[in-house]
Enzyme design. Structure first.
Site, PDB file in Angstrom:
ATOM      1  N   LYS A  82      -6.647   6.156  10.525  1.00 51.17           N
ATOM      2  CA  LYS A  82      -5.584   5.178  10.315  1.00 51.17           C
ATOM      3  C   LYS A  82      -5.888   4.421   9.023  1.00 51.17           C
ATOM      4  O   LYS A  82      -7.056   4.132   8.750  1.00 51.17           O
ATOM      5  CB  LYS A  82      -5.606   4.216  11.507  1.00 51.17           C
ATOM      6  CG  LYS A  82      -4.486   3.226  11.541  1.00 51.17           C
ATOM      7  CD  LYS A  82      -4.615   2.410  12.840  1.00 51.17           C
ATOM      8  CE  LYS A  82      -3.541   1.402  12.975  1.00 51.17           C
ATOM      9  NZ  LYS A  82      -3.440   0.276  12.233  1.00 51.17           N
TER      10      LYS A  82
ATOM     11  N   CYS B 184       0.851 -11.012  20.468  1.00 47.51           N
ATOM     12  CA  CYS B 184      -0.033 -10.477  19.417  1.00 47.51           C
ATOM     13  C   CYS B 184       0.551 -10.881  18.066  1.00 47.51           C
ATOM     14  O   CYS B 184       1.688 -10.519  17.742  1.00 47.51           O
ATOM     15  CB  CYS B 184      -0.144  -8.961  19.510  1.00 47.51           C
ATOM     16  SG  CYS B 184      -0.972  -8.269  18.069  1.00 47.51           S
TER      17      CYS B 184
ATOM     18  N   HIS C  24       3.912   1.563   2.483  1.00 50.75           N
ATOM     19  CA  HIS C  24       5.163   0.901   2.092  1.00 50.75           C
ATOM     20  C   HIS C  24       5.846   1.705   0.979  1.00 50.75           C
ATOM     21  O   HIS C  24       7.068   1.843   0.945  1.00 50.75           O
ATOM     22  CB  HIS C  24       4.894  -0.525   1.587  1.00 50.75           C
ATOM     23  CG  HIS C  24       4.058  -1.347   2.510  1.00 50.75           C
ATOM     24  ND1 HIS C  24       2.884  -1.938   2.125  1.00 50.75           N
ATOM     25  CD2 HIS C  24       4.221  -1.649   3.817  1.00 50.75           C
ATOM     26  CE1 HIS C  24       2.364  -2.600   3.153  1.00 50.75           C
ATOM     27  NE2 HIS C  24       3.144  -2.433   4.190  1.00 50.75           N
TER      28      HIS C  24
ATOM     29  N   HIS D 216       0.859  -1.192   0.000  1.00 45.31           N
ATOM     30  CA  HIS D 216       0.000   0.000   0.000  1.00 45.31           C
ATOM     31  C   HIS D 216       0.895   1.244   0.000  1.00 45.31           C
ATOM     32  O   HIS D 216       2.134   1.118   0.015  1.00 45.31           O
ATOM     33  CB  HIS D 216      -0.996  -0.027   1.157  1.00 45.31           C
ATOM     34  CG  HIS D 216      -0.397  -0.109   2.535  1.00 45.31           C
ATOM     35  ND1 HIS D 216       0.519   0.795   3.013  1.00 45.31           N
ATOM     36  CD2 HIS D 216      -0.582  -1.002   3.536  1.00 45.31           C
ATOM     37  CE1 HIS D 216       0.848   0.480   4.250  1.00 45.31           C
ATOM     38  NE2 HIS D 216       0.206  -0.616   4.582  1.00 45.31           N
TER      39      HIS D 216
ATOM     40  N   LYS E  75      -7.356  -2.056   6.465  1.00 42.93           N
ATOM     41  CA  LYS E  75      -8.209  -2.874   5.617  1.00 42.93           C
ATOM     42  C   LYS E  75      -9.650  -2.824   6.128  1.00 42.93           C
ATOM     43  O   LYS E  75     -10.586  -2.714   5.343  1.00 42.93           O
ATOM     44  CB  LYS E  75      -7.716  -4.315   5.699  1.00 42.93           C
ATOM     45  CG  LYS E  75      -7.369  -4.910   4.369  1.00 42.93           C
ATOM     46  CD  LYS E  75      -6.719  -6.222   4.660  1.00 42.93           C
ATOM     47  CE  LYS E  75      -6.836  -7.220   3.595  1.00 42.93           C
ATOM     48  NZ  LYS E  75      -6.197  -8.474   3.965  1.00 42.93           N
TER      49      LYS E  75
ATOM     50  N   CYS F  21      -4.803  -5.702  22.191  1.00 37.94           N
ATOM     51  CA  CYS F  21      -3.594  -5.058  21.682  1.00 37.94           C
ATOM     52  C   CYS F  21      -3.925  -3.628  21.267  1.00 37.94           C
ATOM     53  O   CYS F  21      -4.887  -3.381  20.534  1.00 37.94           O
ATOM     54  CB  CYS F  21      -3.054  -5.836  20.480  1.00 37.94           C
ATOM     55  SG  CYS F  21      -1.853  -4.885  19.533  1.00 37.94           S
TER      56      CYS F  21
ATOM     57  N   CYS G 234       1.363  -7.882  15.690  1.00 30.60           N
ATOM     58  CA  CYS G 234       2.652  -7.224  15.983  1.00 30.60           C
ATOM     59  C   CYS G 234       3.807  -8.210  15.877  1.00 30.60           C
ATOM     60  O   CYS G 234       4.964  -7.810  15.846  1.00 30.60           O
ATOM     61  CB  CYS G 234       2.694  -6.680  17.409  1.00 30.60           C
ATOM     62  SG  CYS G 234       1.520  -5.399  17.796  1.00 30.60           S
TER      63      CYS G 234
ATOM     64  N   HIS H  29      -3.638  -3.406  17.306  1.00 37.83           N
ATOM     65  CA  HIS H  29      -4.507  -4.209  16.437  1.00 37.83           C
ATOM     66  C   HIS H  29      -5.920  -4.397  16.979  1.00 37.83           C
ATOM     67  O   HIS H  29      -6.768  -4.930  16.270  1.00 37.83           O
ATOM     68  CB  HIS H  29      -3.854  -5.570  16.153  1.00 37.83           C
ATOM     69  CG  HIS H  29      -2.608  -5.433  15.345  1.00 37.83           C
ATOM     70  ND1 HIS H  29      -1.367  -5.301  15.914  1.00 37.83           N
ATOM     71  CD2 HIS H  29      -2.430  -5.357  14.005  1.00 37.83           C
ATOM     72  CE1 HIS H  29      -0.464  -5.168  14.963  1.00 37.83           C
ATOM     73  NE2 HIS H  29      -1.078  -5.185  13.802  1.00 37.83           N
TER      74      HIS H  29
HETATM   75  N1  MSP Z   1       8.192  -6.731   8.548  1.00 40.14           N
HETATM   76  C1  MSP Z   1       8.272  -5.669   9.464  1.00 40.14           C
HETATM   77  C2  MSP Z   1       9.563  -4.892   9.299  1.00 40.14           C
HETATM   78  C3  MSP Z   1      10.816  -5.693   9.459  1.00 40.14           C
HETATM   79  S1  MSP Z   1      12.226  -4.735   9.120  1.00 40.14           S
HETATM   80  C4  MSP Z   1      13.498  -5.626   9.651  1.00 40.14           C
HETATM   81  C5  MSP Z   1       7.102  -4.694   9.220  1.00 40.14           C
HETATM   82  N2  MSP Z   1       6.553  -4.756   8.008  1.00 40.14           N
HETATM   83  S2  MSP Z   1       5.299  -3.851   7.520  1.00 40.14           S
HETATM   84  O1  MSP Z   1       4.887  -4.415   6.266  1.00 40.14           O
HETATM   85  O2  MSP Z   1       4.327  -3.744   8.534  1.00 40.14           O
HETATM   86  O3  MSP Z   1       5.915  -2.456   7.172  1.00 40.14           O
HETATM   87  C6  MSP Z   1       6.062  -1.452   8.146  1.00 40.14           C
HETATM   88  C7  MSP Z   1       6.660  -0.221   7.491  1.00 40.14           C
HETATM   89  O4  MSP Z   1       5.847   0.216   6.372  1.00 40.14           O
HETATM   90  C8  MSP Z   1       6.685   0.998   8.408  1.00 40.14           C
HETATM   91  O5  MSP Z   1       7.776   0.975   9.292  1.00 40.14           O
HETATM   92  C9  MSP Z   1       6.767   2.107   7.402  1.00 40.14           C
HETATM   93  O6  MSP Z   1       8.069   2.159   6.893  1.00 40.14           O
HETATM   94  C10 MSP Z   1       5.806   1.636   6.313  1.00 40.14           C
HETATM   95  N3  MSP Z   1       4.423   2.069   6.584  1.00 40.14           N
HETATM   96  C11 MSP Z   1       3.339   1.264   6.746  1.00 40.14           C
HETATM   97  N4  MSP Z   1       2.232   2.039   6.933  1.00 40.14           N
HETATM   98  C12 MSP Z   1       2.564   3.337   6.911  1.00 40.14           C
HETATM   99  C13 MSP Z   1       1.853   4.545   7.052  1.00 40.14           C
HETATM  100  N5  MSP Z   1       0.546   4.596   7.264  1.00 40.14           N
HETATM  101  N6  MSP Z   1       2.567   5.698   6.968  1.00 40.14           N
HETATM  102  C14 MSP Z   1       3.921   5.705   6.709  1.00 40.14           C
HETATM  103  N7  MSP Z   1       4.603   4.571   6.588  1.00 40.14           N
HETATM  104  C15 MSP Z   1       3.983   3.365   6.713  1.00 40.14           C
HETATM  105  O7  MSP Z   1       6.804  -3.927  10.104  1.00 40.14           O
END
Ligand code: MSP
Length: 491
Positions: free
Chosen positions: A304, A132, A27, A24, A307, A149, A135, A152
Site C-alpha cells: 500500500k 475515524c 491523486h 501523490h 507515508k 480502523c 476516514c 488506517h
Molecule cells: N476528499 C475525499 C474525496 C471527496 S470527493 C467528494 C478523499 N480525498 S483523498 O485525497 O483521499 O483522495 C482519494 C482519491 O485519490 C481516490 O478516490 C483516488 O481517486 C485517488 N487515489 C489515492 N490513492 C490512490 C491509489 N493508491 N491508487 C489509485 N488512486 C488513488 O478521499
C-alpha cells in the site's frame, strides 16, 4: 456501449483531494485520467467541463494544521497550491478548481442542507459511535479489526453527541433501482456488483453535522449555529457548487441537468459516491449523475502506498525524470483503468525506453527521415491506399470503442500496437531498396506512412499532448527535419 455517446455536453469530475498532505501519484492517476478523457471528448466535438479541486474542511485538516503549527486556512492555501502546481506541471487542463473554503461553495453547501431539511429528509438524534478521523466517518462493525480502523489501523474516537441525521433509509430503494436500471451507471461491472452488495448490509441513516465544539473547522449548519456540516456532505456538494448550484441557475441547468455527468473515483470512496450522494440528490429533488467510474487502487511494489512505509511517489519526481508527456503515459499505462494494479518504479525506465524512445519516438523519427530523404511534399494532402486504410480500420474502431467506454489502458495498448504494425510496414516495404525511377511506388508508401502516423498522433494526443501537438504542427507544415522526442535514458 454506454449512452454518453449521444450527449454533446459532458461534465467530468475527479474527487476533491484532502489538503492535509501534498499530492501523490494516486491523486495524479485519477486527475490524469479525467484530463485525457476531457481532451478526447473535446476532439469529438463535445462541450466538456472538467472539474477538480481540494477538500479543505474537517478534523483531519484541522489536526494536521495544528501539528504543523499552522492555521487550518494557511495549510489549505499552501497545499491546494501544491495540487494546482502539480496539475500544471503535468499539463492538466481543468476548467475549474474547487476549494471547499471558497465562499461560493460554502453558500451552496448551506443551501443544499436547507433544501434537504425543507424536503423533510433531516432529523435530530443523539448518537454514539466510533469515529475515524482518517476516514472522516463513523465506522461500522465490518470496518473494525481488533478495535482498530481497518484502513488506517488507528483507534477510532468514541463520540457521543446530538447531530442532524439524513434519512438514508427512505431513499435506499430508489438508489438501488437507479443503479440496477443504469439510470446511474456504475462502471466497471465489478464495482456495480460491489455497490449492489452494500445494499444487503444494514445501511443506517448517517449524521450530516458535528458539534461545533468538537469540529470547528467546517461550514456552519444554516439552522443551528452550534453545529458544523459533516465534511463529506460539504465535499460531495462540490460537484454541483462549482457549476452554478445555489448561485447561477442557468449554468447549473446547463452543466448538470443538460449534460452527461461522469464522476471518476477510486474504490476507497465508493459508498459515499454510489449510495450517500445519489440518496441526497434524490431527497433534494436533483438529477443523479449519469455515470460513476470506479478505477482501481494501485500498490507500490505490492505494498500500500503510505507515508509510514515511506513509499509515496511524488508526481514531481516522475516529472523531473521523464517530463510531463512521458509521466502521463507511464502512469496510465500500468494496468487496466477499472482494476487494481501494482506499480514498480524501476520498470518505468524500461517501459519509457522500449515504448516511447524505441517505439513511438523512433517510429516518428524513422518516418520523418524517409520523408526527408525523398523530399516528400506533404501538400496537397494525399490519401492512403484503400488496402493500407483497411488494415488499420480495426484499430480505429477499437480505439474509439475503448475511449468512449473509458478503457484508457486498452486504448493506449491499441495505439501502441498500431505503432508496431506501422514499423513492420516500413520493414516489409523497404522503400530504400526500391529503385529511384519507381518514384510513384515510393511515394505511395510514404503517403501511407504519413497517414498511419497521423492516425497515431490523433489516438495518442490526449495522453501525450505537448509532444504530439508538435508532431501534428510539423506534419501540417510539411517540416520533417530531425526530431528527437523521447531521448533514450541511459543509466
Ligand atoms: N476528499 C475525499 C474525496 C471527496 S470527493 C467528494 C478523499 N480525498 S483523498 O485525497 O483521499 O483522495 C482519494 C482519491 O485519490 C481516490 O478516490 C483516488 O481517486 C485517488 N487515489 C489515492 N490513492 C490512490 C491509489 N493508491 N491508487 C489509485 N488512486 C488513488 O478521499
Amino acid at each position: 456501449m454506454i449512452s454518453m455517446i449521444n450527449k454533446n455536453r459532458i461534465l467530468i469530475t475527479t474527487p476533491i483531494y484532502y489538503v492535509n498532505d501534498k499530492p501523490h501519484i494516486g491523486h495524479a492517476y485519477t486527475t490524469l485520467a479525467a484530463d485525457v478523457l476531457a481532451r478526447f471528448f473535446r476532439t469529438q466535438g463535445k462541450e466538456v467541463f472538467f472539474l477538480t479541486g481540494t477538500d479543505e474542511h474537517g478534523s483531519k485538516i484541522a489536526e494536521s494544521a495544528e501539528k504543523m503549527g499552522k492555521s487550518p486556512k494557511q495549510l489549505c492555501n499552501e497545499n491546494s497550491q501544491l495540487y494546482k502546481e502539480a496539475w500544471r506541471n503535468l499539463n492538466v487542463k481543468y476548467d475549474y478548481f474547487t476549494r471547499t473554503t471558497d465562499k461560493k461553495h460554502e453558500k451552496a453547501v448551506k443551501k443544499f442542507v436547507e433544501q434537504l431539511k425543507e424536503k423533510g429528509a433531516i432529523y435530530e438524534r443523539n448518537y454514539e459511535g466510533l469515529y475515524c478521523i482518517g476516514c472522516e466517518k463513523f465506522l461500522i462493525s465490518q470496518e473494525l479489526i481488533n478495535g482498530l480502523c481497518l484502513y488506517h489501523k488507528t483507534k477510532p474516537q468514541k463520540i457521543s453527541e446530538k447531530n442532524y441525521f439524513f434519512q438514508l433509509k427512505n431513499y435506499l430503494k430508489k438508489v438501488e433501482k437507479a443503479i440496477i436500471n443504469n439510470k446511474l451507471e456504475i462502471q466497471p461491472f465489478s464495482a456495480k456488483q460491489e455497490v449492489l452488495g452494500l445494499f444487503k448490509q444494514n445501511l443506517d441513516d448517517f449524521s450530516i453535522s458535528r458539534q461545533k465544539e468538537r469540529v470547528k473547522w467546517g461550514i456552519e449548519v444554516p439552522f443551528d449555529s452550534e453545529q458544523t456540516i459533516y465534511v463529506w456532505i460539504d465535499a460531495l456538494v462540490n460537484y454541483i457548487s462549482a457549476i452554478g448550484y445555489g448561485n447561477n441557475i442557468k449554468e447549473f441547468k446547463k452543466w448538470w441537468d443538460d449534460s452527461y455527468a461522469i464522476h471518476l473515483l477510486g474504490r476507497d470512496i465508493l459508498k459515499f459516491h454510489a449510495i450517500y450522494w445519489p440518496a441526497m440528490l434524490i431527497a433534494g429533488g436533483i438529477k443523479l449523475p449519469d455515470q460513476e467510474f470506479i478505477h482501481g487502487f494501485f500498490t507500490i511494489n505490492n505494498q500500500k502506498m503510505s507515508k509510514t512505509l515511506g513509499n509515496v511517489i511524488d508526481p514531481n519526481k516522475l516529472l523531473d525524470k521523464f517530463g510531463a508527456d512521458a509521466a502521463r503515459y507511464l502512469l496510465l499505462s500500468q494496468f487496466p483503468f477499472g482494476s487494481d494494479g501494482n506499480i514498480q518504479e524501476t520498470k518505468f525506465e524500461e517501459q519509457y525506453n522500449s515504448n516511447l524512445a524505441n517505439g513511438l519516438g523512433n517510429l516518428i523519427e524513422r518516418t520523418f527521415a524517409l520523408l526527408r530523404k525523398y523530399n516528400y511534399k506533404a501538400h496537397p494532402l494525399k490519401s492512403a491506399t484503400k488496402e493500407f486504410e483497411n488494415n488499420f480500420k480495426k484499430h480505429e474502431e477499437e480505439y474509439y470503442y475503448c475511449m468512449n467506454n473509458l478503457d484508457l489502458f486498452k486504448a493506449l495498448e491499441n495505439a501502441f500496437s498500431l505503432t508496431r504494425e506501422i514499423d513492420k510496414y516500413i520493414n516489409k516495404k523497404k522503400p530504400w531498396s526500391i529503385p529511384l525511377d519507381k518514384s510513384k511506388e515510393i511515394n505511395t508508401i510514404l503517403t501511407n506512412l504519413l497517414s498511419g502516423l497521423s492516425k497515431i498522433v490523433v489516438f495518442l494526443e490526449p495522453f501525450i499532448p505537448s509532444k504530439l501537438d508538435l508532431v501534428k504542427k510539423r506534419i501540417n507544415e510539411g517540416d520533417f527535419s530531425k526530431i528527437n522526442l523521447f531521448p533514450r535514458i541511459v543509466k
